[in-house]
Motif scaffolding. Structure first.
Motif, mmCIF file in Angstrom:
data_model
loop_
_atom_site.group_PDB
_atom_site.id
_atom_site.type_symbol
_atom_site.label_atom_id
_atom_site.label_comp_id
_atom_site.label_asym_id
_atom_site.label_seq_id
_atom_site.Cartn_x
_atom_site.Cartn_y
_atom_site.Cartn_z
ATOM 1 N N GLY A 38 0.795 -1.169 0.081
ATOM 2 C CA GLY A 38 -0.002 -0.023 0.021
ATOM 3 C C GLY A 38 1.021 1.305 -0.044
ATOM 4 N N LYS A 39 2.191 1.179 -0.539
ATOM 5 C CA LYS A 39 3.015 2.441 -0.276
ATOM 6 C C LYS A 39 2.542 3.418 -1.543
ATOM 7 N N THR A 40 2.257 3.092 -2.573
ATOM 8 C CA THR A 40 1.957 3.818 -3.821
ATOM 9 C C THR A 40 0.497 4.395 -3.518
ATOM 10 N N ASN A 41 -0.419 3.630 -2.691
ATOM 11 C CA ASN A 41 -1.760 4.066 -2.381
ATOM 12 C C ASN A 41 -1.338 5.546 -1.545
ATOM 13 N N ILE A 42 -0.593 5.527 -0.599
ATOM 14 C CA ILE A 42 -0.045 6.926 0.251
ATOM 15 C C ILE A 42 0.175 7.995 -0.837
ATOM 16 N N LEU A 43 1.010 7.660 -1.857
ATOM 17 C CA LEU A 43 1.518 8.643 -2.703
ATOM 18 C C LEU A 43 0.388 9.062 -3.650
ATOM 19 N N GLU A 44 -0.719 8.169 -3.957
ATOM 20 C CA GLU A 44 -1.714 8.547 -4.731
ATOM 21 C C GLU A 44 -2.582 9.640 -3.729
ATOM 22 N N ALA A 45 -2.643 9.573 -2.476
ATOM 23 C CA ALA A 45 -3.534 10.201 -1.766
ATOM 24 C C ALA A 45 -2.944 11.637 -1.909
ATOM 25 N N VAL A 46 -1.560 11.534 -1.558
ATOM 26 C CA VAL A 46 -1.010 12.908 -1.613
ATOM 27 C C VAL A 46 -1.240 13.742 -3.013
ATOM 28 N N SER A 47 -1.008 12.881 -4.089
ATOM 29 C CA SER A 47 -1.199 13.526 -5.364
ATOM 30 C C SER A 47 -2.449 14.246 -5.415
ATOM 31 N N LEU A 48 -3.523 13.830 -4.663
ATOM 32 C CA LEU A 48 -5.114 14.427 -4.771
ATOM 33 C C LEU A 48 -4.886 15.841 -4.292
ATOM 34 N N PHE A 49 -3.831 16.209 -3.573
ATOM 35 C CA PHE A 49 -3.811 17.464 -3.136
ATOM 36 C C PHE A 49 -3.344 18.608 -4.062
ATOM 37 N N SER A 50 -3.677 18.170 -5.150
ATOM 38 C CA SER A 50 -3.364 18.943 -6.576
ATOM 39 C C SER A 50 -4.616 18.712 -7.296
ATOM 40 N N PRO A 51 -4.843 19.492 -8.324
ATOM 41 C CA PRO A 51 -5.904 19.241 -9.517
ATOM 42 C C PRO A 51 -5.592 18.075 -10.221
#
Length: 368
Positions: A38-51
């Motif tokens: 689930g490491k990449t899932n965390i990065l995906e979550a952070v990426s949603l703090f952008s449009p």
């Protein structure tokens, strides 16, 4: 230099994370653990703090945890300069995601004005050898970091082009309809092209000014057919002249949606597509770092960096050089790897979190 960092992140029913939370202090974040944890899932979550749709370009429904499928929520404290913002991003029952900032509804574009987020993920490793669409998307992500209104111009262009393509497929010849849509495409398209050109120039300058262990990537924008009309008037004229050809093709053949980005390993004079896998990766890292340096210079704060499996194809020396550049820049980089030892060169300059999986549920634990 001002700070841009996520000081906290919590996940609820997001992908493999039923519940998870991290407290961060602004240093780079190293996430390690086995594949599939689930490491990449965390990065995906952070990426949603952008449009946009995040690093996987997934729909809100695809991000929900199964089998519950009740929706998901991401919360974070975003430090931007001297101000901290409480941001909640959620989706209920597969609906489009909603953003709240300090308890009030906010459009996604507002996130782009608060935080710049750049990423490099394994699917980009084939960027130089696959189709032009991926390279355009990579370029547009960098362009958006410099010009937050680039997303709005792109949406306006795509909307008008879809309507024009509908007329083309139906083989209609109503000049008034075409002129109205082509005017919209020309207005937005000229802005898109100008922003892309300025981005390429800014990246070239940032690479030229830096002392770095990574090779300079020379970029060039080309059109799949002919040259790109640069002014609004020239693009409108080109669209009008191309109508009969476009009707035969059933789609628009002129405009910034036909742009490609070519890369060259400058010191060797070798096209990026002909470089080794390691060289191609190094060129991408070079561009991401140049983008980050330029933003830090222009805005007074480095962007958030998301580097998934960044150690792949980098030898230990270049890996250490990457970490040094990130720390010198002062960027909060979120990085993943299967082993903690991949981040040994960071030492105490980073925070470490282990990500594990138990019966399909991701678990987070901080390591000293």
């Amino acid at each position: 230099m001002s700070e841009l960092a996520l000081k906290s992140l919590s996940l609820s029913h997001f992908r493999s994370h039923k519940k998870g939370a991290l407290q961060c202090d602004g240093r780079p974040v190293a996430l390690f653990g086995p594949n599939g944890a689930g490491k990449t899932n965390i990065l995906e979550a952070v990426s949603l703090f952008s449009p946009g749709r995040g690093i996987r370009r997934a729909s809100a429904e695809e991000m929900t945890r199964r089998p519950e499928a009740i929706g998901w929520k991401i919360s974070g404290l975003l430090q931007s300069g001297q101000t901290a913002y409480e941001i909640d991003i959620r989706s209920e029952n597969g609906a489009a995601r909603q953003v709240q900032m300090d308890g009030k509804a906010a459009p996604q574009v507002q996130l782009g004005r608060l935080a710049r987020v750049l990423w490099l993920i394994p699917s980009m490793d084939r960027l130089w050898i696959e189709g032009a669409e991926g390279r355009r998307r990579f370029l547009d992500r960098m362009t958006l970091s410099f010009f937050p209104d680039h997303a709005e111009h792109s949406l306006a262009y795509e909307k008008a082009m879809r309507q024009r393509n509908r007329l083309l497929k139906e083989q209609l010849n109503d000049a008034h309809w075409y002129m109205a849509l082509e005017k919209q495409m020309a207005e937005s398209g000229a802005r898109i092209h100008a922003a892309r050109q300025q981005t390429v120039e800014r990246l070239s300058l940032a690479q030229g000014q830096a002392e770095t262990a990574f090779p300079t990537a020379e970029l060039e924008l080309i059109q799949s057919e002919g040259s790109m009309p640069e002014s609004r008037e020239d693009l409108a004229e080109a669209l009008a002249e191309s109508r009969f050809r476009d009707i035969a093709a059933g789609r628009s053949l002129v405009g910034p949606h036909r742009t490609d980005m070519l890369g060259t390993y400058l010191s060797k004079g070798v096209p990026a597509k002909d470089c080794s896998t390691g060289e191609q990766k190094a060129l991408l890292v070079s561009l991401i770092l140049a983008n980050a340096r330029a933003l830090a210079e222009d805005l007074g704060a480095p962007p958030l960096l998301l580097l998934d499996e960044v150690a792949a194809h980098l030898d230990p020396n270049r890996r250490a050089a990457l970490y040094d550049e990130i720390c010198t820049l002062g960027a909060q980089a979120w990085m993943t790897g299967t082993e903690r030892s991949l981040f040994d060169a960071l030492g105490a300059r980073a925070q470490y979190f282990e990500v594990t999986d138990t019966d399909g549920i991701s678990q987070l634990s901080e390591h000293a």
